[in-house]
Structure formats: structure tokens, C-alpha cells
Scaffold this motif. Structure first.
Motif, PDB file in Angstrom:
ATOM      1  N   ARG A  30       8.139  -2.695  -3.178  1.00 43.71           N
ATOM      2  CA  ARG A  30       6.880  -3.212  -3.715  1.00 43.71           C
ATOM      3  C   ARG A  30       5.947  -3.615  -2.590  1.00 43.71           C
ATOM      4  O   ARG A  30       6.390  -4.012  -1.516  1.00 43.71           O
ATOM      5  N   CYS A  31       4.653  -3.561  -2.889  1.00 38.21           N
ATOM      6  CA  CYS A  31       3.628  -3.990  -1.932  1.00 38.21           C
ATOM      7  C   CYS A  31       3.693  -5.507  -1.780  1.00 38.21           C
ATOM      8  O   CYS A  31       3.740  -6.232  -2.767  1.00 38.21           O
ATOM      9  N   LEU A  32       3.703  -5.983  -0.536  1.00 36.73           N
ATOM     10  CA  LEU A  32       3.775  -7.435  -0.295  1.00 36.73           C
ATOM     11  C   LEU A  32       2.480  -8.131  -0.688  1.00 36.73           C
ATOM     12  O   LEU A  32       2.444  -9.335  -0.874  1.00 36.73           O
ATOM     13  N   MET A  33       1.409  -7.361  -0.785  1.00 33.25           N
ATOM     14  CA  MET A  33       0.111  -7.969  -1.101  1.00 33.25           C
ATOM     15  C   MET A  33      -0.082  -8.087  -2.610  1.00 33.25           C
ATOM     16  O   MET A  33      -0.373  -9.149  -3.116  1.00 33.25           O
ATOM     17  N   CYS A  34       0.103  -6.987  -3.356  1.00 37.12           N
ATOM     18  CA  CYS A  34      -0.221  -6.999  -4.786  1.00 37.12           C
ATOM     19  C   CYS A  34       1.026  -6.880  -5.666  1.00 37.12           C
ATOM     20  O   CYS A  34       0.921  -6.916  -6.882  1.00 37.12           O
ATOM     21  N   SER A  35       2.200  -6.725  -5.072  1.00 40.25           N
ATOM     22  CA  SER A  35       3.457  -6.581  -5.808  1.00 40.25           C
ATOM     23  C   SER A  35       3.579  -5.272  -6.576  1.00 40.25           C
ATOM     24  O   SER A  35       4.536  -5.070  -7.316  1.00 40.25           O
ATOM     25  N   ALA A  54       2.726   3.924   0.348  1.00 38.00           N
ATOM     26  CA  ALA A  54       1.502   4.148  -0.428  1.00 38.00           C
ATOM     27  C   ALA A  54       1.755   3.662  -1.851  1.00 38.00           C
ATOM     28  O   ALA A  54       2.876   3.742  -2.343  1.00 38.00           O
ATOM     29  N   HIS A  55       0.688   3.155  -2.497  1.00 38.49           N
ATOM     30  CA  HIS A  55       0.836   2.709  -3.886  1.00 38.49           C
ATOM     31  C   HIS A  55       1.015   3.920  -4.795  1.00 38.49           C
ATOM     32  O   HIS A  55       0.382   4.957  -4.584  1.00 38.49           O
ATOM     33  N   PHE A  56       1.849   3.785  -5.810  1.00 36.62           N
ATOM     34  CA  PHE A  56       1.953   4.839  -6.822  1.00 36.62           C
ATOM     35  C   PHE A  56       0.619   4.967  -7.538  1.00 36.62           C
ATOM     36  O   PHE A  56      -0.173   4.017  -7.582  1.00 36.62           O
ATOM     37  N   THR A  62      -7.759  -2.729  -6.235  1.00 33.22           N
ATOM     38  CA  THR A  62      -8.425  -3.820  -5.518  1.00 33.22           C
ATOM     39  C   THR A  62      -7.533  -4.375  -4.410  1.00 33.22           C
ATOM     40  O   THR A  62      -7.954  -5.210  -3.627  1.00 33.22           O
ATOM     41  N   CYS A  63      -6.271  -3.924  -4.357  1.00 26.75           N
ATOM     42  CA  CYS A  63      -5.377  -4.379  -3.289  1.00 26.75           C
ATOM     43  C   CYS A  63      -5.936  -3.917  -1.944  1.00 26.75           C
ATOM     44  O   CYS A  63      -6.256  -2.744  -1.772  1.00 26.75           O
ATOM     45  N   PRO A  64      -6.065  -4.834  -0.989  1.00 25.59           N
ATOM     46  CA  PRO A  64      -6.622  -4.437   0.316  1.00 25.59           C
ATOM     47  C   PRO A  64      -5.780  -3.375   1.034  1.00 25.59           C
ATOM     48  O   PRO A  64      -6.285  -2.702   1.937  1.00 25.59           O
TER      49      PRO A  64
HETATM   50 ZN   LIG Z   1      -0.836  -3.523  -2.837  1.00 31.20          ZN
END
Ligand SMILES: [Zn+2]
Length: 467
Positions: A30-35, A54-56, A62-64
Motif C-alpha cells: 500500500r501507498c504510505l501516503m494515501c493507503s 505505482a497506484h493501481f 489527489t495523492c501527491p
Molecule cells: Zn498514494
């Protein structure tokens, strides 16, 4: 991740995709910023192949750290094939493979795009070629002409694994010595444990001469380059419970090598102990060499030994006890620390002793993580509890060098990424698998026969008792 070898981030990449397609779906990363769930992409950069998260698709834009929408596999496929699902070359190859396989007298059926009804899936599939032979595992051949997407690779791997059908990816039109092998081919080769299977002119000629399907197999060398191809038949392949078949597993030995290298000097020293387990053994050249080797791997260990009363001796004693426990976990107890003939007696006498007591937290952690966890409900657990009840101040704590030393010796227990990778390959050594307990009864998880290294004794350092 950038510091990992390609095989290791590749295993993680495959595991992330598989988990998302599993039933029920799971997220490994998971992304540490947006989960939001993320996966691993790879890009060529200045001659290197670099992985990044990379995000799925559908992730929080809006996640940086969001890097833009990735293409949906269906859209990407349409672009790649110009909308066409199958090229003429693909069809021709399928028919050629089926024909070559059918020439074998053991072949019952070799069919192109024949529906294979499900046994453990909701729907069946149409493998490119399905080969059924007498007295041999059923094989689905899938041909990878250009880029097959990771999601498709994953879906087929999971599907055929559930069905118990061997999945063989045959690559076509590739120069295996080229540096710029596309990622999708690398994914497939990794799933075959570092093996690439091709059908080329030489393989076709050999197939015709031997009247059975012959493929050319390229094995991945330690530096990632492929060795010269060799001609093989389907009978040369090993079929594993996890993942596609292979000629030689070129991934697992590399993963196990680190712990093995750290343990080897200790194994040599422990096997050479005198029959009366004299304290003087621990000052023998073999033990001094083992200690030097370990101090070279663990910063601060030499200093800890110097500052602790009997420090070097305590570490050697700890390792003797731990290796004995792990030989029990492996299934054949061998005592490196005392003359007692079973692991309970060894631990019950050693745990309360002032030499082992400071390591009670370490011992608990090892016992919980390894295949000797069945000792905890009994008298060993009581001795351990009694030792631990002495409370803080009596134990070596996890930021101190002895913990790092044990982690270096036993990465199969203490390195979560390595453990995860080995589990993915169903290659976690027997001694490193906690036994699963159900309603108080202990059961050993089945190890697939194909996964058992030929020589566990040499591979993992927790040997059989001689004779
Ligand atoms: Zn993210």
C-alpha cells in the motif's frame, strides 16, 4: 526496493498481482501516503532496469505520489494487438506444438484452444495447447509472442495452479542474450524459476527426429544473463505445487544462500565438538574462525563480546543450543550443546542457566517462528515463562548485537521479505515452518516433494544425526 536484486523485486511484483487476483482479493503493498493499493512497475534507465511503485488504476488521484492513470489491461491489449486477439503466427505456433507433441506414443491428446472444463474454478479456460500424456501431468502450453500483460500471466498461473495443471509458457522470437528483454518476458521467466522455454528451428528438428516435443531451455545465470540453450523434453521438467514447472530452480538456491553462508563456519565448528562438550571446544580454531566470521557480518558484536563477561563463550553456547533446537525442528534432533538425548531435556536444563537466561527473549522468538513451536505448550514453555518472569533488566534487548547476530544466522526466520519470498515459492525450509496447531493437536504442514532439496543436510545446516 532499488537495492534488491531483480529476482527479489520480481517475486514481490508477481505476489502483488497474484494477491489482487486471488479469491478473496488481498493487498500486499500500500501507498504510505494515501493507503491505496500499489503495484510494481519497471522502467529501463541508463542501462539498468529499475522498479518503482505505482497506484493501481482507480487509485486516489489527489495523492501527491500518484503517478497518473495506468492503462486498463483491456485497453492496453486492444492497443497492442490493434484489437485483434490472435495473430496468424500465434495460431501457426500452437498448431506446430500440438503436432510435435502428438507424435509422442504416450500422447493421448494434443489440442489447440480446446476448452478445459474447470475442476476448482468457476470457469474453464482455453489453453493455447493442451497436452495430455499417459502417466504424466497434464500440461497447458501458453505462447508468448510479444507482450503478454502481467495481469494475464498472473490470472493463468493462478488458474492452472488451482486446477493442478502444469502451465508452460513458450516464448517465441527472442534473443535470450539481449539485455533489453521486455518486462513481461522477465515475469514469465521468473515464474518458471529462472527458466525460459523457446521453440526454435533446432528444437523443431529435434522434435521431429525424436518424435516428441523438444523445447530449448535457457537457464538464468547468477548475474541475470542466460546460459547457452539446451534441448529438453517435457519429461525433464519438475512440476511444483506452486507455480509453473522448471528444468532447474535458479531462484530458490540464491535466496537460501545467504543464511547458509552465515551458518557454514558454525556448522563446521559444532560438528567438531568433543564428545564431552568441553568448554575448551569453544576456544578451538574452528569456533574462533566461526566467531570471527560472524563478527565480520554483525557490527558491534565483537564489542559486545568484549564488554560482556564471558561474552564470546555465551554467543557460542547460544548458537549451539539454537542449532540443536533447529535440528529438532528439521525432524532429526542432534545435540550440539550437551549430552541429553532430547530437545526438551536440553532446553529445560539450559534455559534457567545464567549463560542462556539473558537470551530468553531471543529463544522465545526463535521457538515461535520455527518448526519447534510445538515445544512451547509443554515443559519448555514453562521454563521459558519462568525465565521471562524475571523481568526487564535480565535480558539482552533487541537493539543489542546478539539479536542482530541471530537474525544474520537465521534470515529464514528473521528477514520478513526473504520469508515472504520463500513462502511464495513454497520453498521455506521445513525447520523454518511453524507447525500449525488445530484443537491442541499438532500437524506438520505438508512439504511438496518437488520442493524438498536433494540434500537438506547440506543446504540448511541442520543435519541428520550420523547413524
Ligand atoms: Zn498514494
Amino acid at each position: 526496493m532499488l537495492a534488491l536484486p531483480e529476482t527479489e523485486w520480481g517475486l514481490l511484483r508477481s505476489a502483488i498481482t497474484d494477491a489482487r487476483r486471488a479469491r478473496p482479493p488481498a493487498h500486499v503493498a500500500r501507498c504510505l501516503m494515501c493507503s491505496g493499493p500499489v503495484f510494481i512497475q519497471a522502467r529501463a534507465f541508463r542501462g539498468l532496469r529499475l522498479p518503482y511503485f505505482a497506484h493501481f488504476k482507480g487509485g486516489d488521484a489527489t495523492c501527491p505520489w500518484h503517478t497518473g492513470e495506468t492503462l486498463h489491461p483491456d485497453d492496453a491489449r486492444a492497443l497492442q494487438y490493434g484489437g485483434a486477439q490472435e495473430s496468424a503466427t500465434h495460431r501457426m505456433l500452437c498448431e506446430q506444438i500440438a503436432e510435435l507433441a502428438a507424435a509422442d506414443e504416450r500422447c493421448v491428446a494434443a489440442e489447440v484452444s480446446k476448452y478445459l472444463p474447470p475442476s476448482d474454478n468457476e470457469r474453464g479456460r482455453y489453453p493455447d495447447v493442451l497436452i495430455v500424456r499417459r502417466g504424466a501431468p497434464k500440461i497447458a502450453v501458453e505462447i508468448q509472442l510479444s507482450n503478454t500483460f502481467q495481469t494475464e500471466v498472473s490470472a493463468r498461473c493462478l488458474h492452472y495452479e488451482r486446477e493442478g495443471v502444469g502451465l508452460l509458457w513458450v516464448l517465441y522470437g527472442l534473443d535470450m542474450q539481449a539485455d533489453d528483454l521486455p518486462q513481461s518476458f522477465r515475469d514469465v521467466v521468473l515464474r518458471h524459476r529462472g527458466n525460459a522455454f523457446l521453440l526454435d528451428d533446432e528444437a523443431v528438428a529435434e522434435s521431429l527426429a525424436r518424435r516428441t516435443l523438444v523445447l530449448k531451455c535457457y537457464l538464468r545465470g547468477p548475474e541475470g544473463r542466460f546460459e547457452a540453450g539446451r534441448l529438453i523434453t517435457l519429461d525433464n521438467l519438475t512440476f511444483s505445487a506452486r507455480g509453473p514447472p522448471y528444468l532447474e530452480d535458479r531462484i530458490t538456491p540464491g535466496l537460501l544462500a545467504r543464511g547458509e553462508a552465515a551458518r557454514t563456519p558454525w556448522r563446521t565448528a559444532l560438528r567438531g565438538r568433543s564428545p564431552d562438550f568441553s568448554y575448551a571446544d569453544l576456544r578451538s580454531p574452528a569456533f574462533l574462525a566461526a566467531n570471527d566470521h560472524l563478527c565480520g557480518l554483525v557490527p558491534g558484536l565483537r564489542q559486545w563480546e568484549a564488554e560482556t563477561h564471558q561474552g564470546q563463550w555465551m554467543i557460542a553456547n547460544l548458537i549451539a543450543v539454537v542449532f540443536s533446537v533447529l535440528s529438532h525442528a528439521y525432524g532429526t534432533f542432534r545435540n550440539y550443546a550437551s549430552r541429553q538425548d532430547n530437545v526438551q531435556a536440553l532446553l529445560n536444563s539450559k534455559l534457567p542457566s545464567e549463560n542462556l537466561l539473558p537470551f530468553a527473549l531471543i529463544m522465545r522468538e526463535i521457538l515461535q517462528r520455527c518448526g519447534a513451536n510445538d515445544l512451547l505448550p509443554g515443559s519448555v514453555g514453562q521454563h521459558l515463562d519462568r525465565a521471562l518472569s524475571l523481568g526487564d533488566g535480565n535480558f539482552v534487548l533487541d537493539y543489542e548485537a546478539p539479536w542482530a547476530a541471530i537474525a544474520v544466522l537465521l534470515p529464514e526466520l528473521f528477514d520478513p521479505l526473504l520469508r515472504f519470498e520463500l513462502e511464495t515459492l513454497d520453498a521455506l525450509p521445513t525447520w523454518a515452518r511453524p507447525k500449525t496447531t488445530t484443537t491442541g493437536r499438532t500437524r506438520v504442514p505438508p512439504a511438496h516433494p518437488a520442493q524438498r532439496p536433494q540434500s537438506l543436510e547440506e543446504d540448511h545446516g541442520f543435519p541428520h544425526h550420523p547413524g
